[in-house]
Design a protein around this motif. Structure first.
Motif, PDB file in Angstrom:
ATOM      1  N   THR A 249       0.861  -1.180   0.000  1.00 20.70           N
ATOM      2  CA  THR A 249       0.000   0.000   0.000  1.00 20.70           C
ATOM      3  C   THR A 249       0.897   1.228   0.000  1.00 20.70           C
ATOM      4  O   THR A 249       2.026   1.189   0.494  1.00 20.70           O
ATOM      5  CB  THR A 249      -0.936   0.023   1.223  1.00 20.70           C
ATOM      6  N   PHE A 250       0.377   2.301  -0.554  1.00 16.84           N
ATOM      7  CA  PHE A 250       1.150   3.525  -0.690  1.00 16.84           C
ATOM      8  C   PHE A 250       0.259   4.712  -0.350  1.00 16.84           C
ATOM      9  O   PHE A 250      -0.915   4.725  -0.704  1.00 16.84           O
ATOM     10  CB  PHE A 250       1.653   3.687  -2.127  1.00 16.84           C
ATOM     11  N   GLY A 251       0.835   5.711   0.272  1.00 12.33           N
ATOM     12  CA  GLY A 251       0.116   6.929   0.604  1.00 12.33           C
ATOM     13  C   GLY A 251       0.004   7.863  -0.587  1.00 12.33           C
ATOM     14  O   GLY A 251       0.532   7.608  -1.673  1.00 12.33           O
ATOM     15  N   SER A 252      -0.638   8.974  -0.356  1.00 17.90           N
ATOM     16  CA  SER A 252      -0.883   9.976  -1.391  1.00 17.90           C
ATOM     17  C   SER A 252       0.395  10.543  -1.987  1.00 17.90           C
ATOM     18  O   SER A 252       0.422  10.899  -3.170  1.00 17.90           O
ATOM     19  CB  SER A 252      -1.688  11.137  -0.809  1.00 17.90           C
ATOM     20  N   ASN A 253       1.435  10.650  -1.195  1.00 17.89           N
ATOM     21  CA  ASN A 253       2.682  11.260  -1.664  1.00 17.89           C
ATOM     22  C   ASN A 253       3.462  10.386  -2.635  1.00 17.89           C
ATOM     23  O   ASN A 253       4.416  10.856  -3.245  1.00 17.89           O
ATOM     24  CB  ASN A 253       3.576  11.630  -0.475  1.00 17.89           C
TER      25      ASN A 253
END
Length: 175
Positions: free
Chosen positions: A152-156
């Motif tokens: 999973t990856f954040g918005s940045n």
């Protein structure tokens, strides 16, 4: 089957045997339904999106990623959500905005809850299985060919970042 899970920026969680609910139906913004299960055998990047967010420009990166890898089997699924109060009012407005501004032709759902008690069953199972809940718009979930969460990856993290493309390349090479 043992599944590996990573949380934000590839933080390792461990192994589990429970299955992510990939058969939950999403309503398609184009009509009909979509399900992660329909793409079993292919990697899928699921992204909660919003049209009025500072990260909205990532739509361009999502489409470019889809264009670069779709012939090799990658699916990019956009899940518009107003859970952070930054989505347009109607599905039609979202569809028009995405097509006109970014030329989006990747699969897209109707406006959908991605967190809280009203979260779509896919996102509810994602939270139950991995502890991951989108913290903002444009959080990304990479799912492998068997329906397991890879990362999973954040918005940045931009859609075409090496952190994402390396994992996709690895999944496509191993086919």
């Amino acid at each position: 089957m043992i599944k590996r899970f990573f949380i934000c920026a590839l933080t390792f969680l461990g192994t589990q045997t429970a299955a992510l609910e990939t058969n939950a139906l999403f309503e398609s913004i184009d009509g009909g339904t979509l399900s992660i299960d329909q793409w079993l055998g292919q990697p899928v990047l699921v992204v909660n999106t919003a049209s009025q967010c500072a990260f909205t420009r990532q739509y361009r990166g999502l489409q470019d990623l889809y264009d670069a890898y779709r012939a090799q089997g990658l699916i990019v699924l956009a899940v518009p959500s107003d859970d952070f109060n930054q989505e347009l009012a109607t599905d039609a407005e979202v569809k028009d905005f995405c097509e006109l501004q970014y030329g989006i032709d990747l699969p897209m759902t109707v406006i959908t809850h991605v967190k809280g008690v009203d979260a779509h069953p896919f996102y509810a199972s994602l939270k139950a299985e991995t502890g991951f809940t989108p913290r903002w718009n444009f959080n990304k979930v990479l799912i492998d060919e068997s329906g397991a969460v890879v990362a999973t990856f954040g918005s940045n993290t931009p859609p075409q970042s090496p952190a994402i493309t390396r994992l996709i390349d690895g999944m496509l090479i191993n086919d």
